[in-house]
Design a protein around this motif. Sequence first.
Motif, short mmCIF file in Angstrom:
data_model
loop_
_atom_site.label_atom_id
_atom_site.label_comp_id
_atom_site.label_asym_id
_atom_site.label_seq_id
_atom_site.Cartn_x
_atom_site.Cartn_y
_atom_site.Cartn_z
N ALA A 17 -13.37 0.46 6.56
CA ALA A 17 -11.94 0.55 6.00
C ALA A 17 -11.09 1.65 6.49
O ALA A 17 -9.71 1.30 6.90
CB ALA A 17 -12.32 0.47 4.85
N VAL A 18 -11.53 2.74 6.27
CA VAL A 18 -10.72 3.85 6.83
C VAL A 18 -10.30 4.02 8.10
O VAL A 18 -9.06 4.35 8.53
CB VAL A 18 -11.46 5.25 6.32
N GLU A 19 -11.10 3.55 9.15
CA GLU A 19 -10.85 3.51 10.35
C GLU A 19 -9.74 2.56 10.78
O GLU A 19 -8.90 2.60 11.30
CB GLU A 19 -12.19 3.18 11.17
N ASP A 27 1.12 8.34 11.35
CA ASP A 27 0.97 9.72 10.55
C ASP A 27 -0.26 9.59 9.61
O ASP A 27 -0.23 10.04 8.55
CB ASP A 27 2.15 10.09 9.71
N SER A 28 -1.46 8.91 10.18
CA SER A 28 -2.73 8.95 9.51
C SER A 28 -3.83 9.48 10.22
O SER A 28 -3.81 9.31 11.62
CB SER A 28 -2.93 7.49 9.08
N LEU A 55 -3.09 8.74 4.77
CA LEU A 55 -2.20 7.69 5.14
C LEU A 55 -0.84 8.06 5.05
O LEU A 55 -0.19 8.32 4.06
CB LEU A 55 -2.78 6.41 4.42
N ALA A 56 -0.06 8.11 6.25
CA ALA A 56 1.13 8.52 6.26
C ALA A 56 1.50 9.80 5.50
O ALA A 56 2.52 10.03 4.74
CB ALA A 56 2.20 7.36 5.68
N GLY A 57 0.52 10.72 5.74
CA GLY A 57 0.67 12.26 4.96
C GLY A 57 0.24 12.33 3.51
O GLY A 57 -0.04 13.41 3.06
N GLN A 58 -0.41 11.18 3.12
CA GLN A 58 -0.90 10.97 1.74
C GLN A 58 -2.32 11.08 1.78
O GLN A 58 -2.93 10.33 2.46
CB GLN A 58 -0.31 9.73 0.88
#
Length: 158
Positions: A17-19, A27-28, A55-58
Amino acid sequence: MPKVVSNLWFAEEARKAVEFYVSIIPDSRIGRTTILPAETPSGPPGSVELIEFTLAGQAFVAMKAGPFDSFNHSFSIAVLLDSQAEIDRIWDAFLANGGTPEACGWLKDRWGLSWQIVPRSLSEMVADSDRERGKRVTEVMLGMVKIDISALEKAFAG
């Protein structure tokens, strides 16, 4: 300063999932992975994996720890995008990877996690001081599955 990090509990396939998530959202990246060395309520030493990622900096943590509670609509990840091409690319990637479309720009990924793939401008249009504009945008959005920015903009303009 405190830092807030969302933790996502996966029964299995947290790494897959993370990959997938970091491959489609700019930006992930994947950070540290930790395998818990002690016995836990989820299983023996080595059975629980923690994956730090952004994910996008979060910041997020994915935890593979066996079945517990399933994901549901009470938690979703909103991806705010600036163009229809970005919405289409990310939406299509989720569906091609086993996701299921839902209403109003929402979808469930193949692991059951809810996502909102929406234009950044949507909240501004809905919250506009001209409440009739906000109403038109909301009514059009409620009839959509994948969000169509041009249709929202037309509704906003009247």
